[in-house]
Design a protein around this motif. Sequence first.
Motif, PDB file in Angstrom:
ATOM      1  N   VAL A   1     -10.617  21.995   3.603  1.00 32.80           N
ATOM      2  CA  VAL A   1      -9.725  21.049   4.271  1.00 32.80           C
ATOM      3  C   VAL A   1      -9.573  19.781   3.446  1.00 32.80           C
ATOM      4  CG1 VAL A   1      -9.376  19.658   6.346  1.00 32.80           C
ATOM      5  CG2 VAL A   1     -10.339  21.962   6.530  1.00 32.80           C
ATOM      6  N   ARG A   2      -8.359  19.325   3.288  1.00 36.44           N
ATOM      7  CA  ARG A   2      -8.046  18.051   2.639  1.00 36.44           C
ATOM      8  C   ARG A   2      -7.158  17.258   3.598  1.00 36.44           C
ATOM      9  NH1 ARG A   2      -8.576  20.315  -2.706  1.00 36.44           N
ATOM     10  NH2 ARG A   2     -10.218  21.878  -2.357  1.00 36.44           N
ATOM     11  N   ALA A   3      -7.443  15.983   3.782  1.00 35.44           N
ATOM     12  CA  ALA A   3      -6.663  15.184   4.724  1.00 35.44           C
ATOM     13  C   ALA A   3      -6.705  13.728   4.312  1.00 35.44           C
ATOM     14  CB  ALA A   3      -7.195  15.345   6.156  1.00 35.44           C
ATOM     15  N   GLY A   4      -5.702  12.992   4.761  1.00 37.81           N
ATOM     16  CA  GLY A   4      -5.684  11.578   4.438  1.00 37.81           C
ATOM     17  C   GLY A   4      -4.656  10.820   5.250  1.00 37.81           C
ATOM     18  N   PHE A   5      -4.783   9.508   5.203  1.00 35.09           N
ATOM     19  CA  PHE A   5      -3.850   8.627   5.897  1.00 35.09           C
ATOM     20  C   PHE A   5      -3.771   7.326   5.114  1.00 35.09           C
ATOM     21  CE2 PHE A   5      -2.999   5.068   8.716  1.00 35.09           C
ATOM     22  CZ  PHE A   5      -1.867   5.499   9.403  1.00 35.09           C
ATOM     23  N   SER A   6      -2.562   6.784   4.966  1.00 38.87           N
ATOM     24  CA  SER A   6      -2.415   5.506   4.286  1.00 38.87           C
ATOM     25  C   SER A   6      -1.380   4.659   5.000  1.00 38.87           C
ATOM     26  CB  SER A   6      -2.007   5.699   2.819  1.00 38.87           C
ATOM     27  OG  SER A   6      -0.719   6.280   2.721  1.00 38.87           O
ATOM     28  N   TYR A   7      -1.587   3.363   4.911  1.00 42.97           N
ATOM     29  CA  TYR A   7      -0.651   2.391   5.474  1.00 42.97           C
ATOM     30  C   TYR A   7      -0.491   1.263   4.469  1.00 42.97           C
ATOM     31  CZ  TYR A   7       1.057  -1.625   8.093  1.00 42.97           C
ATOM     32  OH  TYR A   7       1.780  -2.723   8.491  1.00 42.97           O
ATOM     33  N   SER A   8       0.744   0.785   4.284  1.00 37.06           N
ATOM     34  CA  SER A   8       0.970  -0.364   3.410  1.00 37.06           C
ATOM     35  C   SER A   8       2.101  -1.211   3.961  1.00 37.06           C
ATOM     36  CB  SER A   8       1.297   0.086   1.979  1.00 37.06           C
ATOM     37  OG  SER A   8       2.479   0.861   1.949  1.00 37.06           O
ATOM     38  N   LYS A   9       2.036  -2.481   3.666  1.00 34.93           N
ATOM     39  CA  LYS A   9       3.056  -3.438   4.087  1.00 34.93           C
ATOM     40  C   LYS A   9       3.411  -4.304   2.879  1.00 34.93           C
ATOM     41  CE  LYS A   9       3.941  -7.158   7.452  1.00 34.93           C
ATOM     42  NZ  LYS A   9       4.080  -8.285   6.482  1.00 34.93           N
ATOM     43  N   VAL A  10       4.676  -4.322   2.527  1.00 35.36           N
ATOM     44  CA  VAL A  10       5.160  -5.062   1.369  1.00 35.36           C
ATOM     45  C   VAL A  10       6.179  -6.084   1.857  1.00 35.36           C
ATOM     46  CG1 VAL A  10       6.157  -4.914  -0.944  1.00 35.36           C
ATOM     47  CG2 VAL A  10       4.879  -2.961  -0.007  1.00 35.36           C
ATOM     48  N   ASP A  11       5.851  -7.372   1.743  1.00 35.18           N
ATOM     49  CA  ASP A  11       6.787  -8.420   2.153  1.00 35.18           C
ATOM     50  C   ASP A  11       7.942  -8.518   1.171  1.00 35.18           C
ATOM     51  OD1 ASP A  11       5.267  -9.028   4.337  1.00 35.18           O
ATOM     52  OD2 ASP A  11       4.263 -10.750   3.416  1.00 35.18           O
ATOM     53  N   GLU A  12       9.075  -9.035   1.665  1.00 32.66           N
ATOM     54  CA  GLU A  12      10.287  -9.066   0.843  1.00 32.66           C
ATOM     55  C   GLU A  12      10.155  -9.964  -0.382  1.00 32.66           C
ATOM     56  OE1 GLU A  12      13.314 -12.190   2.629  1.00 32.66           O
ATOM     57  OE2 GLU A  12      12.660 -10.779   4.184  1.00 32.66           O
ATOM     58  N   ASN A  13       9.244 -10.947  -0.332  1.00 31.32           N
ATOM     59  CA  ASN A  13       9.075 -11.843  -1.478  1.00 31.32           C
ATOM     60  C   ASN A  13       7.783 -11.573  -2.242  1.00 31.32           C
ATOM     61  OD1 ASN A  13      11.513 -13.256  -1.051  1.00 31.32           O
ATOM     62  ND2 ASN A  13      10.526 -14.483   0.554  1.00 31.32           N
ATOM     63  N   TYR A  14       7.270 -10.350  -2.105  1.00 32.57           N
ATOM     64  CA  TYR A  14       6.162  -9.944  -2.956  1.00 32.57           C
ATOM     65  C   TYR A  14       6.766  -9.552  -4.310  1.00 32.57           C
ATOM     66  CZ  TYR A  14       2.206  -7.452  -4.920  1.00 32.57           C
ATOM     67  OH  TYR A  14       1.193  -7.024  -5.752  1.00 32.57           O
ATOM     68  N   ILE A  15       6.917 -10.538  -5.170  1.00 28.67           N
ATOM     69  CA  ILE A  15       7.593 -10.361  -6.462  1.00 28.67           C
ATOM     70  C   ILE A  15       6.528 -10.192  -7.535  1.00 28.67           C
ATOM     71  CG2 ILE A  15       9.200 -11.384  -8.109  1.00 28.67           C
ATOM     72  CD1 ILE A  15      10.250 -13.100  -5.748  1.00 28.67           C
ATOM     73  N   ALA A  16       6.438  -9.001  -8.092  1.00 26.76           N
ATOM     74  CA  ALA A  16       5.433  -8.692  -9.114  1.00 26.76           C
ATOM     75  C   ALA A  16       6.164  -8.290 -10.394  1.00 26.76           C
ATOM     76  CB  ALA A  16       4.500  -7.587  -8.642  1.00 26.76           C
ATOM     77  N   GLU A  17       6.565  -9.295 -11.186  1.00 28.63           N
ATOM     78  CA  GLU A  17       7.338  -9.013 -12.395  1.00 28.63           C
ATOM     79  C   GLU A  17       6.513  -8.302 -13.459  1.00 28.63           C
ATOM     80  OE1 GLU A  17       9.250 -12.514 -13.825  1.00 28.63           O
ATOM     81  OE2 GLU A  17      10.273 -12.929 -11.924  1.00 28.63           O
ATOM     82  N   MET A  18       5.187  -8.381 -13.378  1.00 28.81           N
ATOM     83  CA  MET A  18       4.327  -7.647 -14.300  1.00 28.81           C
ATOM     84  C   MET A  18       3.902  -6.308 -13.709  1.00 28.81           C
ATOM     85  SD  MET A  18       1.918 -10.699 -15.837  1.00 28.81           S
ATOM     86  CE  MET A  18       0.889  -9.574 -16.769  1.00 28.81           C
ATOM     87  N   GLY A  19       4.488  -5.946 -12.568  1.00 29.71           N
ATOM     88  CA  GLY A  19       4.113  -4.712 -11.901  1.00 29.71           C
ATOM     89  C   GLY A  19       5.266  -3.745 -11.771  1.00 29.71           C
ATOM     90  N   PHE A  20       5.075  -2.769 -10.879  1.00 29.71           N
ATOM     91  CA  PHE A  20       6.076  -1.723 -10.653  1.00 29.71           C
ATOM     92  C   PHE A  20       6.169  -1.508  -9.153  1.00 29.71           C
ATOM     93  CE2 PHE A  20       7.484   2.767 -10.451  1.00 29.71           C
ATOM     94  CZ  PHE A  20       8.613   2.678 -11.256  1.00 29.71           C
ATOM     95  N   THR A  21       7.225  -2.058  -8.531  1.00 27.64           N
ATOM     96  CA  THR A  21       7.419  -1.969  -7.077  1.00 27.64           C
ATOM     97  C   THR A  21       8.851  -1.534  -6.789  1.00 27.64           C
ATOM     98  OG1 THR A  21       7.966  -4.335  -7.020  1.00 27.64           O
ATOM     99  CG2 THR A  21       5.680  -3.723  -6.571  1.00 27.64           C
ATOM    100  N   PRO A  22       9.254  -0.331  -7.174  1.00 29.94           N
ATOM    101  CA  PRO A  22      10.665   0.056  -7.109  1.00 29.94           C
ATOM    102  C   PRO A  22      11.246   0.115  -5.708  1.00 29.94           C
ATOM    103  CG  PRO A  22       9.281   1.959  -7.589  1.00 29.94           C
ATOM    104  CD  PRO A  22       8.402   0.753  -7.682  1.00 29.94           C
ATOM    105  N   ARG A  23      10.461   0.492  -4.716  1.00 33.39           N
ATOM    106  CA  ARG A  23      11.027   0.693  -3.377  1.00 33.39           C
ATOM    107  C   ARG A  23      11.319  -0.627  -2.664  1.00 33.39           C
ATOM    108  NH1 ARG A  23      10.872   6.004  -2.509  1.00 33.39           N
ATOM    109  NH2 ARG A  23      11.629   5.759  -0.370  1.00 33.39           N
ATOM    110  N   LEU A  24      10.935  -1.729  -3.272  1.00 35.60           N
ATOM    111  CA  LEU A  24      11.241  -3.040  -2.699  1.00 35.60           C
ATOM    112  C   LEU A  24      12.671  -3.478  -3.016  1.00 35.60           C
ATOM    113  CD1 LEU A  24       9.975  -5.507  -1.194  1.00 35.60           C
ATOM    114  CD2 LEU A  24       9.354  -6.399  -3.452  1.00 35.60           C
ATOM    115  N   ASN A  25      13.225  -2.959  -4.094  1.00 35.83           N
ATOM    116  CA  ASN A  25      14.526  -3.416  -4.589  1.00 35.83           C
ATOM    117  C   ASN A  25      15.617  -2.409  -4.267  1.00 35.83           C
ATOM    118  OD1 ASN A  25      13.435  -5.796  -6.069  1.00 35.83           O
ATOM    119  ND2 ASN A  25      12.386  -4.208  -7.242  1.00 35.83           N
ATOM    120  N   HIS A  26      16.704  -2.898  -3.666  1.00 38.37           N
ATOM    121  CA  HIS A  26      17.831  -2.053  -3.267  1.00 38.37           C
ATOM    122  C   HIS A  26      19.104  -2.586  -3.918  1.00 38.37           C
ATOM    123  CE1 HIS A  26      15.681  -0.034   0.193  1.00 38.37           C
ATOM    124  NE2 HIS A  26      14.870  -1.034  -0.090  1.00 38.37           N
TER     125      HIS A  26
END
Length: 740
Positions: free
Chosen positions: A470-495
């Motif tokens: 058996v393998r199982a898991g659960f995850s939760y995350s919250k990304v605010d609209e002004n979490y701007i990480a120019e040195m990172g990779f947050t593609p789903r924040l930008n539309h």
Amino acid sequence: MIYRLTALLMCSLATLCFGGNNKTGNNQNFQLPIERIDAEVKLDGQLEESFWAELTPSSDFINKWPQDTGLAKAKTTVRLAYDANFLYVSAVCYQDMDELVIQSLKRDNTGAFWDSDGFSILLDPINTKTNGYLFGVNAGGAQVEATLTARGSSTNMDSNWDNKWFSAVSKHEDHWTVEMAIPFKTLRYNQHNKNWGINLVRNDMKRNVYSTWAHVPIEFDGIELGYFGTLNWDTPPAKTKGNMALIPYLSTARSKDHEEGEPVENDLGVGVDAKIALTSSLNLDLTVNPDFSNVDVDQQVTNVSRFSVFFPEKRGFFLENSDLFSDFGTWAVRPFFSRRIGIDEDNEPVPVAFGARISGNLTDGMRIGIMDVHTKASGDLSPTNYFVGSVQQRFFKRSSVKVLFNNKEDFPESELTERTYNRTGGAEFNYVSESGQLNASLKTHWSTTEEKLSNNQFIALNGTYRGENVRAGFSYSKVDENYIAEMGFTPRLNHYDAELDTTIRIGYQSINPWLGYVWNGNDETTFRSSEIFTWTVLEYNSDGELMSRRTSLNGGGIFQNNSRFWLGIMNRSVTLQVPADLIGGDTPLPVDQYDFTIFNSSYSTNQLKKVFSETEFNFGGFFNGTRIEFGQEVSLRAQPWGVFSINYRMNKIQLPEDYGETTLHLLGPKAEISLRNNMWWTTFLQYNTQDENFNINSRLQWRYKPMSDFFLVYSDNYATTDFKTKNRGLVFKLTYWLSI
């Protein structure tokens, strides 16, 4: 609906996931001594030196996959020794020579290595189960080395890491032998530590099985750090003296941009890298005017999603101990991504002036990483400084607390241009049980710019269970609209708003439960292994409205003849937040809710055969239209010197009215030829109608001395519409590793 089936399966099997388990890391059960020698070692793979027979051999290897019980049928005997400068390894791998499988002689070809008869040693010199090294060689003598990093309850292998070590193989009638010499200068270790973590892995391709010296449960990969045995030193190796390496380079390039009608450019490049051991476990890396022209080209993909595609880092300066910087966040939110440094938004290189990095262990339980890189002005881009620092403290046996801080700051050359900056920081706690079966984490980050915006946080928590079945898991995350990480990779924040031609940030919350069951077969069953998985991803905007739901049910298996299949169904519901143009239609898709279902399947033949193929076929809905995707890859292996493959992928998308229709083709022939064990020629052609580009990249590498290379790289780009030349370039590069 599929999501109801997901919920039902989650409820019915949840009690199985968190039942009792008594597995623990087993380094107390597997002990291997290492003894000092004074004799000279001739590294030829023959093992004719008398001291090899006098050393204590390893115990028999244990089955790892597809079963994790019983002794391996193919016998392997390993002995270890050392002197003032090297750790020596010998391995005798019993196997008839006419049954050997050698996929390639190319160095650092990990896919070919794991599909070849091979042997590898895995080391955790600090013995903390958080990071380590792999050194492997196949029966043809092709080397692979990699860093190992614990990421939650699994271990990640990064073969982009490159360092100096030596090996030789020799073939005999009923066995083949390996001899390795690993310099202590290559490793990071505690000079007072008498016990290192260690495991040994054998690839037996006649039976298509893997075995390890220290037992690793079947639910984990054979490289799992949590199940290393113990290497016992009679006297720990002393700190190496004069542990410094200079790697200067000289390059010359000739290129022409035909699209812009520019004249031929001739460039001469000179630079240097340096590696300095501050302690036996802490390293300083320096680079001045680095050149990355010899780095492997990215493999192009067809992207009809609304978000950017992730491409891995391949540049050497950023790779050693890279987990200290990059192993933060989640798969969809990465606060630091090194490809943001020295590469612009169009994937074009930005010249790097200099860089410095300190990384490694301050103590057995504490690791640090500090990196500072400064780029030059390029086009409209100002000179920019990138700083990242992290600290990782181990708790209990496998858990840790980590802290990260990033700072990106522009230095405009004009006083009329305002200086800008972007900073991110955060802390993460990660719990891993001693067995590795339970993993939970809590993460919180923030960002800021000169505008000092609010709603600038990211939080995440997750828990996973990995059992034998058996393998199982659960995850939760919250990304605010002004979490701007120019040195990172947050593609789903930008539309991207296709009507207004602008990109907006939309904060979101994501919920992802998943559950799977794995069956492990034996020689009498139809499948060597099979599995079924279901998962759901729910995304809500800051107002609590559903933005997206993806629910999938998948299953597949590996037959006894090593062919594989995979079947799946996914139901999606997407509420577009802005008008979207996914395929270049006359009218963007409007803001609305779109519900559709996708069926996917794949089948691959036995990849150990000299001719191997893989077929993928997906069909179903695509927003308010339909999509058919077909992929086919065929590979021919001329053992052991050549691998020739051709990969084709077609996407046919039809949307109603004026929203557009298209047929996209991606064709990629590739040839990998090993002229010798130290000379490799790779040619990659990529015909991509989505980017309207046909690319040729041909790369010759000659490793004329350990870690010293000559490169010849030719690249050519054409438009797919009329095949006119867009740009063309030729690079010569020479590097030399100088130990001091």
